[in-house]
Design a protein around this motif. Structure first.
Motif, short mmCIF file in Angstrom:
data_model
loop_
_atom_site.label_atom_id
_atom_site.label_comp_id
_atom_site.label_asym_id
_atom_site.label_seq_id
_atom_site.Cartn_x
_atom_site.Cartn_y
_atom_site.Cartn_z
N LEU A 93 1.55 6.48 -7.07
CA LEU A 93 0.56 7.49 -7.42
C LEU A 93 1.14 8.90 -7.41
O LEU A 93 0.76 9.74 -8.22
CB LEU A 93 -0.65 7.41 -6.48
CG LEU A 93 -1.51 6.16 -6.60
CD1 LEU A 93 -2.62 6.19 -5.57
CD2 LEU A 93 -2.08 6.02 -8.01
N PHE B 76 2.27 1.71 -3.36
CA PHE B 76 1.26 2.20 -4.29
C PHE B 76 1.08 3.71 -4.15
O PHE B 76 0.92 4.42 -5.15
CB PHE B 76 -0.07 1.47 -4.08
CG PHE B 76 -1.10 1.82 -5.10
CD1 PHE B 76 -0.96 1.41 -6.42
CD2 PHE B 76 -2.21 2.56 -4.75
CE1 PHE B 76 -1.91 1.75 -7.37
CE2 PHE B 76 -3.18 2.88 -5.68
CZ PHE B 76 -3.02 2.48 -7.01
N LEU C 193 -7.05 3.25 -13.13
CA LEU C 193 -6.21 2.32 -12.38
C LEU C 193 -7.04 1.33 -11.56
O LEU C 193 -6.67 0.18 -11.40
CB LEU C 193 -5.27 3.07 -11.44
CG LEU C 193 -4.10 3.80 -12.08
CD1 LEU C 193 -3.39 4.67 -11.05
CD2 LEU C 193 -3.13 2.82 -12.70
N LEU C 194 -8.15 1.81 -11.04
CA LEU C 194 -9.00 0.96 -10.22
C LEU C 194 -9.69 -0.12 -11.04
O LEU C 194 -9.77 -1.27 -10.63
CB LEU C 194 -10.05 1.80 -9.48
CG LEU C 194 -11.00 1.06 -8.56
CD1 LEU C 194 -10.23 0.43 -7.40
CD2 LEU C 194 -12.06 1.99 -8.03
N VAL D 298 -4.65 -3.04 -0.69
CA VAL D 298 -4.43 -2.06 -1.76
C VAL D 298 -5.72 -1.72 -2.48
O VAL D 298 -5.95 -0.56 -2.84
CB VAL D 298 -3.36 -2.56 -2.75
CG1 VAL D 298 -3.26 -1.65 -3.96
CG2 VAL D 298 -2.01 -2.66 -2.07
N ILE D 299 -6.59 -2.68 -2.67
CA ILE D 299 -7.86 -2.41 -3.35
C ILE D 299 -8.68 -1.42 -2.52
O ILE D 299 -9.26 -0.48 -3.07
CB ILE D 299 -8.64 -3.71 -3.62
CG1 ILE D 299 -7.89 -4.56 -4.63
CG2 ILE D 299 -10.06 -3.42 -4.09
CD1 ILE D 299 -8.42 -5.95 -4.84
N LYS E 52 -7.20 1.97 -2.98
CA LYS E 52 -7.59 2.58 -4.26
C LYS E 52 -8.93 3.28 -4.15
O LYS E 52 -9.13 4.37 -4.68
CB LYS E 52 -7.64 1.52 -5.36
CG LYS E 52 -6.27 1.01 -5.79
CD LYS E 52 -6.40 -0.07 -6.85
CE LYS E 52 -5.05 -0.58 -7.29
NZ LYS E 52 -5.16 -1.60 -8.36
N TRP E 53 -9.87 2.65 -3.45
CA TRP E 53 -11.19 3.27 -3.27
C TRP E 53 -11.10 4.54 -2.43
O TRP E 53 -11.77 5.53 -2.71
CB TRP E 53 -12.17 2.28 -2.66
CG TRP E 53 -12.69 1.33 -3.68
CD1 TRP E 53 -12.32 0.03 -3.86
CD2 TRP E 53 -13.68 1.60 -4.69
NE1 TRP E 53 -13.02 -0.52 -4.91
CE2 TRP E 53 -13.86 0.42 -5.44
CE3 TRP E 53 -14.42 2.73 -5.02
CZ2 TRP E 53 -14.75 0.34 -6.49
CZ3 TRP E 53 -15.31 2.65 -6.08
CH2 TRP E 53 -15.46 1.47 -6.80
N SER F 37 0.83 -1.21 0.00
CA SER F 37 0.00 0.00 0.00
C SER F 37 0.86 1.26 0.00
O SER F 37 0.58 2.21 -0.74
CB SER F 37 -0.93 0.01 1.22
OG SER F 37 -1.83 -1.06 1.16
N MET G 122 -7.12 7.76 -11.66
CA MET G 122 -7.29 6.79 -10.58
C MET G 122 -8.42 5.83 -10.90
O MET G 122 -8.32 4.63 -10.61
CB MET G 122 -7.56 7.52 -9.26
CG MET G 122 -7.55 6.62 -8.05
SD MET G 122 -5.97 5.79 -7.86
CE MET G 122 -6.52 4.21 -7.28
#
Length: 158
Positions: A93, A89, A148-149, A121-122, A125-126, A86, A145
């Motif tokens: 970004l 990531f 990417l999601l 990580v998912i 992303k949210w 995370s 973003m």
């Protein structure tokens, strides 16, 4: 609480509903959807704090050194919540200009307020998507973003 945030984001944002729905209406809708009152309160408070962070006068993350590269040192609690993947990531970004130092700090602030023991990580992303949606002038970063999601990897997965 995170499930409620996801529900709100998917239903209010993607359905183009009025995001400024009053709390009583929103609470009633969430109760009908099967969520518990105490979790609803936490989620709505989380969203209010996010809204407060994006206001220039209240944003503790705005500095006069924007654009100057820096290294983010994570506290022990942040390291427990944001694993190495995370944190990597978030660096990614920043390097592709989806996040700047201010929005990165807003993301970390909001992540630390999520009371879930399991955070991946998912989920991150949210949270990034929710933060970017609420920060004026970040429409391009939001679109990046979003790609990417929802991007699907090409080729075979091993």
């Amino acid at each position: 609480m995170f499930d409620i945030l996801m529900y709100l984001f998917e239903n209010l944002v993607y359905d183009q509903s009025d995001i400024q729905t009053d709390h009583d209406e929103l609470t009633d809708e969430l109760i009908r959807a099967g969520f518990h009152h105490d979790e609803i309160y936490k989620a709505l408070t989380w969203l209010e704090k996010l809204s407060e962070l994006q206001k220039t006068s209240n944003n503790p993350y705005l500095t006069g050194l924007s654009g100057v590269p820096s290294t983010r040192i994570y506290t022990y609690k942040e390291q427990l919540k944001l694993d190495i993947q995370s944190r990597g990531f978030l660096v990614f970004l920043e390097r592709i200009n989806v996040l700047d130092s201010s929005t990165r700090e807003m993301v970390i602030d909001r992540v630390m307020e999520i009371d879930s023991q399991e955070f991946c990580v998912i989920d991150l992303k949210w949270v990034v998507l929710m933060v970017l949606f609420n920060v004026p002038g970040k429409e391009s970063a939001y679109e990046q973003m979003e790609e990417l999601l929802f991007e699907m990897p090409d080729g075979l997965l091993h």
